[in-house]
Design a protein around this motif. Structure first.
Motif, PDB file in Angstrom:
ATOM      1  N   HIS A 104       0.829  -1.218   0.000  1.00  0.00           N
ATOM      2  CA  HIS A 104       0.000   0.000   0.000  1.00  0.00           C
ATOM      3  C   HIS A 104       0.864   1.269   0.000  1.00  0.00           C
ATOM      4  O   HIS A 104       0.345   2.353  -0.240  1.00  0.00           O
ATOM      5  CB  HIS A 104      -0.953  -0.005   1.196  1.00  0.00           C
ATOM      6  N   ASP A 111      -7.491  -2.318  -1.687  1.00  0.00           N
ATOM      7  CA  ASP A 111      -8.422  -3.280  -1.099  1.00  0.00           C
ATOM      8  C   ASP A 111      -9.810  -2.920  -1.613  1.00  0.00           C
ATOM      9  O   ASP A 111     -10.220  -1.753  -1.533  1.00  0.00           O
ATOM     10  CB  ASP A 111      -8.384  -3.209   0.432  1.00  0.00           C
ATOM     11  N   GLU A 166      -5.404 -12.797   0.670  1.00  0.00           N
ATOM     12  CA  GLU A 166      -6.232 -11.588   0.810  1.00  0.00           C
ATOM     13  C   GLU A 166      -7.004 -11.400  -0.492  1.00  0.00           C
ATOM     14  O   GLU A 166      -6.539 -10.709  -1.400  1.00  0.00           O
ATOM     15  CB  GLU A 166      -5.366 -10.354   1.107  1.00  0.00           C
ATOM     16  N   TRP A 168      -9.260  -9.615  -1.250  1.00  0.00           N
ATOM     17  CA  TRP A 168      -9.717  -8.225  -1.464  1.00  0.00           C
ATOM     18  C   TRP A 168      -8.589  -7.327  -1.969  1.00  0.00           C
ATOM     19  O   TRP A 168      -8.818  -6.200  -2.360  1.00  0.00           O
ATOM     20  CB  TRP A 168     -10.249  -7.633  -0.149  1.00  0.00           C
ATOM     21  N   HIS A 169      -7.351  -7.832  -1.939  1.00  0.00           N
ATOM     22  CA  HIS A 169      -6.188  -6.982  -2.228  1.00  0.00           C
ATOM     23  C   HIS A 169      -5.723  -7.171  -3.677  1.00  0.00           C
ATOM     24  O   HIS A 169      -5.184  -8.211  -4.040  1.00  0.00           O
ATOM     25  CB  HIS A 169      -5.059  -7.314  -1.242  1.00  0.00           C
TER      26      HIS A 169
END
Ligand code: ZN
Length: 224
Positions: A104, A111, A166, A168-169
């Motif tokens: 990030h 995300d 993850e 969502w990432h």
């Protein structure tokens, strides 16, 4: 002097996109991705994008001091008092990046959730929301199929990455791989040495293995 923004420090040229800061090419491609997904009734929405070093350090220290709940692999709370320093580091790294190695930091990674099917207020960012019965499953399946057409993929996948899966990432890998290639363990060591960071000595003692496992071991990029 550390001038690069690979560690989330610099004045990287970010753009404001839908209320989040992103690297400019990433924002442009994400817009195309969102437009394409909308035709399939999916509302790809950002819940987190760029995060700087300071912010990641705050998260780290909150977890290292027990102020912020630690979760195990199944997203269940772990008792803070039962852990020694190394176990504490392992527990934090399950779900949070060491400051300086968060993807990030680059503005290339986001995300995401499907705002058509869940409100952000209800979103917990747990795997169950992205699996077959979850509200973001349709989005995840769609992104797995079409994301690479736009330069995106999931770097954190089961068994393929040091970081826990993850779903969502999402990462814009044409730019992200440039940042990753700039990541240098000795530069990072020099940076962390100067910080007011909890567990610093224990982290520095195993910094090479942490960086190799949690920054460099990611799912392979899709073939283009
Ligand atoms: Zn993320």
């Amino acid at each position: 002097m550390l001038t690069t923004d690979v560690y989330g420090l610099g004045d990287a040229p970010l753009v404001d996109y839908q209320g989040h800061l992103l690297e400019s090419d990433t924002a442009a491609q994400l817009q195309k991705l969102q437009t394409a997904a909308a035709k399939d009734d999916i509302s790809i929405t950002i819940c987190s994008a760029y995060r700087n070093f300071e912010r990641q350090l705050t998260i780290w220290n909150a977890k290292a001091s027990g102020q912020r709940t630690l979760l195990d692999k199944d997203s269940q709370p772990i008792s803070f008092d039962s852990l020694n320093d190394d176990q504490l580091i392992d527990s934090i790294l399950l779900w949070s990046a060491l400051p300086g190695i968060s993807r990030h930091h680059w503005g290339t990674d986001v995300d995401l959730f499907d705002a058509k099917r869940i409100n952000q207020a209800n979103l917990k960012l747990v795997e169950a929301e992205y699996c077959a019965t979850g509200p973001c499953h349709k989005m995840h399946t769609w992104l797995s199929q079409y994301g690479s057409d736009f330069g995106f993929y999931f770097p954190y996948q089961p068994g393929l990455s040091g970081v826990s899966a993850e779903p969502w990432h999402l990462s814009y890998y044409p730019k992200a791989k440039q940042y990753l290639s700039e990541l240098n363990i000795e530069q990072l060591r020099a940076l962390l040495s100067k910080q007011d960071m909890l567990l610093k000595d224990a982290v520095l003692a195993r910094l090479d293995s942490i960086v190799n496992e949690f920054a460099f071991r990611i799912a392979p990029e899709p073939l283009s």
